[in-house]
Design a protein around this motif. Structure first.
Motif, PDB file in Angstrom:
ATOM      1  N   ARG A 588       0.851  -1.384  -0.013  1.00 36.16           N
ATOM      2  CA  ARG A 588      -0.122  -0.051  -0.130  1.00 36.16           C
ATOM      3  C   ARG A 588       0.753   1.286   0.047  1.00 36.16           C
ATOM      4  NH1 ARG A 588      -3.472  -3.044   3.541  1.00 36.16           N
ATOM      5  NH2 ARG A 588      -2.545  -2.259   5.158  1.00 36.16           N
ATOM      6  N   ALA A 589       1.796   1.056   0.684  1.00 31.21           N
ATOM      7  CA  ALA A 589       2.947   2.461   0.779  1.00 31.21           C
ATOM      8  C   ALA A 589       3.658   2.712  -0.573  1.00 31.21           C
ATOM      9  CB  ALA A 589       3.726   2.329   2.198  1.00 31.21           C
ATOM     10  N   GLY A 590       3.785   1.372  -1.129  1.00 33.32           N
ATOM     11  CA  GLY A 590       4.569   1.580  -2.301  1.00 33.32           C
ATOM     12  C   GLY A 590       3.732   1.940  -3.604  1.00 33.32           C
ATOM     13  N   LEU A 591       2.551   1.799  -3.582  1.00 33.35           N
ATOM     14  CA  LEU A 591       1.678   2.410  -4.545  1.00 33.35           C
ATOM     15  C   LEU A 591       1.598   4.141  -4.560  1.00 33.35           C
ATOM     16  CD1 LEU A 591      -1.024  -0.419  -4.542  1.00 33.35           C
ATOM     17  CD2 LEU A 591       0.594   0.241  -6.563  1.00 33.35           C
ATOM     18  N   GLN A 592       2.228   4.734  -5.526  1.00 31.98           N
ATOM     19  CA  GLN A 592       1.968   6.141  -5.377  1.00 31.98           C
ATOM     20  C   GLN A 592       1.598   6.785  -6.751  1.00 31.98           C
ATOM     21  OE1 GLN A 592       6.040   7.326  -3.827  1.00 31.98           O
ATOM     22  NE2 GLN A 592       5.960   5.697  -2.371  1.00 31.98           N
ATOM     23  N   THR A 593       1.277   8.037  -6.584  1.00 35.26           N
ATOM     24  CA  THR A 593       0.770   8.710  -7.861  1.00 35.26           C
ATOM     25  C   THR A 593       1.925   9.316  -8.161  1.00 35.26           C
ATOM     26  OG1 THR A 593      -1.333   8.981  -6.900  1.00 35.26           O
ATOM     27  CG2 THR A 593      -0.716  10.496  -8.734  1.00 35.26           C
ATOM     28  N   PRO A 594       2.446   9.263  -9.675  1.00 33.15           N
ATOM     29  CA  PRO A 594       3.608   9.920 -10.286  1.00 33.15           C
ATOM     30  C   PRO A 594       3.294  11.454  -9.934  1.00 33.15           C
ATOM     31  CG  PRO A 594       2.780   7.836 -11.634  1.00 33.15           C
ATOM     32  CD  PRO A 594       1.778   8.310 -10.522  1.00 33.15           C
ATOM     33  N   VAL A 595       4.454  12.201  -9.799  1.00 34.84           N
ATOM     34  CA  VAL A 595       4.284  13.439  -9.795  1.00 34.84           C
ATOM     35  C   VAL A 595       4.459  14.126 -11.413  1.00 34.84           C
ATOM     36  CG1 VAL A 595       6.682  13.706  -9.524  1.00 34.84           C
ATOM     37  CG2 VAL A 595       5.337  15.868  -9.171  1.00 34.84           C
ATOM     38  N   ALA A 596       4.923  13.310 -12.377  1.00 36.39           N
ATOM     39  CA  ALA A 596       5.242  13.678 -13.683  1.00 36.39           C
ATOM     40  C   ALA A 596       5.550  12.577 -14.233  1.00 36.39           C
ATOM     41  CB  ALA A 596       6.036  14.838 -13.783  1.00 36.39           C
ATOM     42  N   PHE A 597       5.514  12.521 -15.708  1.00 37.68           N
ATOM     43  CA  PHE A 597       6.076  11.173 -16.411  1.00 37.68           C
ATOM     44  C   PHE A 597       7.029  12.023 -17.140  1.00 37.68           C
ATOM     45  CE2 PHE A 597       2.043   9.776 -15.304  1.00 37.68           C
ATOM     46  CZ  PHE A 597       2.033   8.708 -15.111  1.00 37.68           C
ATOM     47  N   TYR A 598       8.229  11.251 -17.660  1.00 35.63           N
ATOM     48  CA  TYR A 598       9.408  11.613 -18.404  1.00 35.63           C
ATOM     49  C   TYR A 598       9.151  10.992 -19.888  1.00 35.63           C
ATOM     50  CZ  TYR A 598      13.975  12.085 -20.417  1.00 35.63           C
ATOM     51  OH  TYR A 598      15.235  12.301 -21.238  1.00 35.63           O
ATOM     52  N   ASP A 599       9.170  11.812 -20.886  1.00 34.54           N
ATOM     53  CA  ASP A 599       8.910  11.255 -22.392  1.00 34.54           C
ATOM     54  C   ASP A 599       9.773  12.024 -23.337  1.00 34.54           C
ATOM     55  OD1 ASP A 599       8.175  10.232 -24.844  1.00 34.54           O
ATOM     56  OD2 ASP A 599       6.195  10.914 -24.525  1.00 34.54           O
ATOM     57  N   ASP A 600      10.896  11.399 -23.827  1.00 31.90           N
ATOM     58  CA  ASP A 600      11.752  11.910 -24.839  1.00 31.90           C
ATOM     59  C   ASP A 600      12.406  13.409 -24.570  1.00 31.90           C
ATOM     60  OD1 ASP A 600      13.212  11.721 -27.113  1.00 31.90           O
ATOM     61  OD2 ASP A 600      11.612  12.470 -28.326  1.00 31.90           O
ATOM     62  N   GLY A 601      12.989  13.887 -23.287  1.00 34.71           N
ATOM     63  CA  GLY A 601      13.080  15.020 -22.970  1.00 34.71           C
ATOM     64  C   GLY A 601      12.323  16.068 -22.153  1.00 34.71           C
ATOM     65  N   ARG A 602      11.162  15.348 -22.158  1.00 29.27           N
ATOM     66  CA  ARG A 602       9.918  16.321 -21.507  1.00 29.27           C
ATOM     67  C   ARG A 602       9.173  15.790 -20.347  1.00 29.27           C
ATOM     68  NH1 ARG A 602       8.863  16.573 -27.117  1.00 29.27           N
ATOM     69  NH2 ARG A 602       8.556  18.509 -27.898  1.00 29.27           N
ATOM     70  N   LEU A 603       9.122  16.499 -19.299  1.00 28.41           N
ATOM     71  CA  LEU A 603       8.437  16.271 -18.141  1.00 28.41           C
ATOM     72  C   LEU A 603       7.067  16.722 -17.987  1.00 28.41           C
ATOM     73  CD1 LEU A 603      11.073  16.718 -15.517  1.00 28.41           C
ATOM     74  CD2 LEU A 603      10.164  14.411 -16.038  1.00 28.41           C
ATOM     75  N   GLY A 604       6.006  15.939 -17.643  1.00 28.90           N
ATOM     76  CA  GLY A 604       4.545  16.632 -17.511  1.00 28.90           C
ATOM     77  C   GLY A 604       3.878  15.561 -17.055  1.00 28.90           C
ATOM     78  N   THR A 605       2.335  15.899 -16.870  1.00 28.60           N
ATOM     79  CA  THR A 605       1.396  14.890 -16.986  1.00 28.60           C
ATOM     80  C   THR A 605       1.312  14.359 -18.154  1.00 28.60           C
ATOM     81  OG1 THR A 605      -0.582  16.449 -17.706  1.00 28.60           O
ATOM     82  CG2 THR A 605       0.383  16.405 -14.965  1.00 28.60           C
ATOM     83  N   LEU A 606       0.633  13.104 -18.149  1.00 29.06           N
ATOM     84  CA  LEU A 606       0.304  12.405 -19.480  1.00 29.06           C
ATOM     85  C   LEU A 606      -0.317  13.137 -20.523  1.00 29.06           C
ATOM     86  CD1 LEU A 606      -0.114   8.725 -18.170  1.00 29.06           C
ATOM     87  CD2 LEU A 606       1.799   9.629 -19.542  1.00 29.06           C
ATOM     88  N   PRO A 607      -1.773  13.992 -19.942  1.00 29.32           N
ATOM     89  CA  PRO A 607      -2.372  14.720 -21.003  1.00 29.32           C
ATOM     90  C   PRO A 607      -1.348  15.997 -21.603  1.00 29.32           C
ATOM     91  CG  PRO A 607      -3.597  14.383 -19.133  1.00 29.32           C
ATOM     92  CD  PRO A 607      -2.133  13.706 -18.911  1.00 29.32           C
TER      93      PRO A 607
END
Length: 896
Positions: A588-607
């Motif tokens: 339960r403690a290990g299941l966390q919400t990502p603060v952001a995602f990294y995609d090909d030089g970018r950081l942000g939410t998936l949308p």
């Protein structure tokens, strides 16, 4: 596998600051990775942080972030206007950013006067490099003033005279990028307003064309003309001219003389309280920044600590942290020189191939030329070669031909020569005298925030103000910093120093009980609460009071956590993970919400990433049309977007599972109801693959039934394994199943592409495989520090594991390390299979996969490394044994 190799701080620098080359055609599959904790930066998009929701402030935060946190810890908030500027400062945006809007407004006003049918002069059309940023020498205010003036003159004066004014203004703006163009003289019989405006236009043209002695004389003459509407403006621009000339002067004595004149003039203008008083105050700050840096760092510290409604807060913050970094680095260099050892310098950003190369490009010493080769034989990565600026066309073509080992095609020759011309134009643009804006060097060193001076060698003037003292104390690793922070807290009672003392405290620190009592009484609504509570729990654990730490953590309500930044929520979850007393709590403690995602030089939410990826299309750099590109992005993100609000297993949890959990316990994890369904399937596949690779068929059979139920799409691959009649047949069926499913791995992985449920690939898709991220790499025993150095991993071991479980997990993990890179390992297994079962109809396809996966242009686990011997032997067997097989024919097809 393509993974984040450097700390997030460096990734953020890359994302926010650096883009050397334009977007190119993708050379491999995009790997989207969740980020759970920003340890070197506030959570994106920074707005909550600058609004006062600072969460758990960490000593690894940058100077800018710490300055903002200091204000809120001391109960002095920033206004809404200041907050907007601070977001831009954290992004590294200089105050002149966004100046394309005034240019667009000027063009619109111009068209209102001349009519929309008249073509816009070429100087205002968007250029290849930076859009409207090709006006580097003309501040946004220049276009704002021109727009206001045009509308005023058009409303009051004859249209013919205004047209003449407009033509002159177009000439003025020609100088903004390069050249020296002066508007025509106006005869004495023309209207007085036009003659006065023309004097100012000529002076501005001289200024923009960097004829600064002449410009200053012209502005001085206008400033002396009491009848000129530009008198006060010109008076200010005399000082601006002095500063501009000083910034472009190499001779130190002359530079200082010009700055001193500018300082005196700016002080006079500030004292008048007239129209340009505030602008002169900013100019005075710039001069002091250049010639009195020690005095200026104190002024900035006081301004940033207490001043409210500071209209120059962005530049003040940028200047302050640049000066801190400058002086810290200077002290470290001097110390190293005294010891006559190697210089201890702030590291250059290791995510760039060579920071010196980037700077050389910006200085015009080299230029890079890229080519996307045309080939029908195999996939080839983009070729980028650096050349001297005076390189000839023939030498460029000859160099690329030598690099490719063949003559260039006509299309390739055209591509190279066009790129040479565009790079030469870019270099000329960079080296234009009026590119040397004050703001470029005024903004400061983007990389210099990690010096960490010991207290005993910190210059007194840097810590003379409480802000500088606090920032440098928080960031340093000096053991003496605790005593200093503790004493400052006792003396001031401030929350900022309470947090600093808690950050530096360790088991046995003097006064620790008193400090911990103070932390336990902090009001939950205060900005200091999250950080003080976090360190209180840490100190409880370090002093052996784990049960008390658990009680404190379990006492955090859902409301307490949800109002914190996501990174702070995950920091508390990480603490609970380390204190887990059983498997359910651990998961339960290990299941966390990502603060952001990294995609090909970018950081942000998936949308956000989805939106920005669609904006990447550029006809100059993409072979496909916009519609096809957007459809590809839609398809790429269709399943990714389903994960935008899902909790995932964080990095620490996956490392613990991979390292310290034996197969039977991993099987329990795959069946544990605390784990969401969307993760259980992925974990079951991992357990299955681990059992197959470790040659534990009984464990593999146990989990196979779970996979069949959870993932019907996988059944066609699973059936041959389940129906195999002998252990040997089962072994080859398992091998083929792994070969056909590139995302199978014995290691739990956080890449989103490995978590998404995907249909099995068909034979037709093999030619689009890139194989860079196929299967797995050997588990790493190291990680990267904030300085970009490889250090041993410290993976905590849960206390609920038994000695027998720990021993079994260690044996399995060691075996996975010995197996090494999956591509080479699987390839060798295929060669064994080919020798043992020559007539098996699956062998040609298995050999084809081995050849493609181990090719030199498919990124291996260690950069470009590959198993050439295995690849060559697999290709030899495929061509000699199966010359007419369809898979042999596919070797000649182009990789898409």
């Amino acid at each position: 596998m393509i993974r984040l190799r450097f700390p997030l701080a460096l990734v953020l620098m890359l994302v926010l600051f650096v883009r050397i080359t334009p977007p190119g055609v993708a050379c491999g599959p995009s790997t989207v990775e969740p980020i759970f904790i920003f340890r070197e930066s506030p959570d994106l998009p920074f707005t909550d942080f600058v609004n006062g929701n600072i969460g758990v402030v960490l000593p690894t935060f940058g100077h800018k972030t710490l300055v903002i946190a200091y204000r809120y810890l001391n109960g002095i908030p920033f206004s809404a206007a200041e907050q907007r500027e601070l977001v831009l400062a954290l992004k590294g945006s200089p105050p002149e950013d966004g100046k394309d809007e005034p240019v667009k407004h000027w063009i619109a006003a111009r068209q209102e006067f001349v009519g929309k049918d008249e073509p816009v002069p070429e100087i205002y059309q968007e250029r290849q490099y930076g859009g409207y940023d090709f006006f580097p020498n003309c501040a946004a205010n220049a276009f704002q003033v021109a727009t206001e003036t045009l509308r005023d003159r058009a409303a009051r004066f004859d249209a013919k005279d205004v047209s003449e004014w407009l033509a002159a203004q177009d000439t003025v703006f020609k100088n903004c990028s390069s050249g020296s163009h002066l508007p025509a003289e106006v005869s004495m019989d023309r209207p007085e307003w036009l003659r006065k405006d023309r004097d100012y236009q000529k002076a501005a043209a001289l200024f923009y064309s960097v004829r600064l002695d002449e410009a200053r004389a012209s502005f001085a003459a206008i400033a002396a003309d009491v009848n000129s509407p530009w008198q006060e403006t010109a008076e200010y621009l005399v000082a601006r001219s002095l500063v501009r000339q000083a910034s472009l002067t190499g001779e130190e004595a002359k530079k200082r003389q010009l700055y001193e004149e500018a300082e005196l003039k700016a002080e006079q203008l500030v004292s008048t309280g007239r129209q340009f008083s505030n602008a002169s105050k900013r100019l005075l700050g710039l001069v002091k920044y250049r010639v009195h840096p020690e005095e200026r760092v104190g002024e900035l510290a006081r301004s940033l600590s207490f001043e409210r409604e500071n209209t120059n807060v962005r530049q003040d913050l940028i200047d302050y942290v640049w000066l801190l970094g400058k002086f810290e680095n200077q002290v470290l260099k001097e110390q190293a020189e005294q010891r006559r050892g190697p210089l201890t310098e702030i590291p250059e950003p290791p995510f760039m191939e060579d920071a010196a190369r980037y700077k050389a490009i910006q200085r015009g010493e080299i230029m890079e030329i890229s080519l996307y080769p045309n080939t029908t034989e195999q996939y080839s990565p983009v070729k980028t070669i650096d050349f001297k600026p005076d390189v000839s066309e023939s030498m460029v073509l000859e160099t690329f031909a030598r690099e490719l080992g063949r003559e260039l095609t006509a299309e390739e020759r055209k591509q190279v020569l066009e790129r040479r011309e565009s790079q030469r134009a870019y270099r000329n643009w960079l080296l234009s005298p009026n590119r040397q804006l004050e703001v470029n060097s005024y903004e400061g060193d983007r990389w210099g925030e990690r010096a960490k001076l010991p207290r005993q060698i910190t210059p007194a003037f840097l810590v003379a103000d409480d802000l500088g003292d606090w920032v440098l104390t928080v960031e340093t690793d000096d053991p003496a910093s605790y005593e200093h922070a503790f004493n400052r807290w006792r003396h001031t009672g401030s929350h900022a120093w309470l947090l600093a003392a808690l950050m530096k405290a360790k088991k046995g620190s003097p006064g620790l009980p008193r400090l911990m009592r103070a932390a336990q009484t902090v009001d939950r609504d205060l900005p200091v609460f999250a950080g003080s509570f976090y360190h209180l729990i840490r100190l409880k654990v370090e002093t052996g009071r784990k049960s008390e730490a658990r009680v404190l953590l379990d006492g955090l309500t859902k409301a307490d956590l949800e109002r914190l930044p996501v990174s702070s929520q995950n920091l508390f979850a990480e603490q609970r993970l380390r204190l887990a007393e059983d498997l359910d709590v651990f998961l339960r403690a290990g299941l966390q919400t990502p603060v952001a995602f990294y995609d090909d030089g970018r950081l942000g939410t998936l949308p956000d990433l989805f939106t920005t990826r669609k904006e990447d299309w550029d006809p100059k750099f993409h072979l496909e049309d916009k519609g096809a590109f957007e459809r590809r992005v839609d398809e790429e993100y269709q399943r990714r977007l389903e994960w935008k609000d899902r909790a995932l297993l964080d990095d620490t949890t996956t490392a613990i599972l991979n390292t310290h959990f034996p197969l039977p316990l991993l099987l329990e994890v795959s069946r544990n109801p605390a784990v969401p369904d969307y993760l259980r399937r992925r974990i079951a596949l991992t357990v299955f693959t681990r059992a197959l690779v470790l040659q534990k068929p009984r464990a593999a059979d146990q989990v196979a039934a779970d996979i069949g139920k959870a993932d019907p799409a996988f059944k066609p691959f699973l059936s041959p394994y389940l129906s195999a009649k002998t252990p040997r047949e089962k072994e080859w069926a398992a091998l083929f199943m792994i070969l056909k499913n590139q995302r199978l791995s014995p290691l739990i992985d956080g890449q989103l592409s490995r978590l998404i449920t995907e249909d099995a690939t068909s034979d037709d898709n093999y030619l689009s495989y890139y194989y860079e991220s196929a299967w797995w790499c050997p588990p790493s025993l190291t990680e990267y520090s904030l300085e970009g150095e490889a250090v041993p991993k410290n993976i905590p071991m849960p206390q609920f594991l038994t000695p027998a479980q720990v021993a079994e997990a260690k044996k399995d993990f060691t075996r996975l390390i010995d197996i090494g890179d999956a591509k080479s390992y699987l390839g060798k297994r295929v060669l064994e299979w080919a020798k043992a079962a020559r007539d098996d109809p699956r062998i040609p396809e298995a050999l084809f996969i081995t050849v493609r996966a181990n090719a030199s242009y498919k990124y291996g686990c260690d950069s470009w490394s590959h198993d050439g011997a295995t690849m060559n032997e697999a290709e030899r067997l495929l061509r000699t044994r199966y010359p007419d097989n369809a898979w042999t024919a596919k070797l000649k097809e182009k990789i898409r």
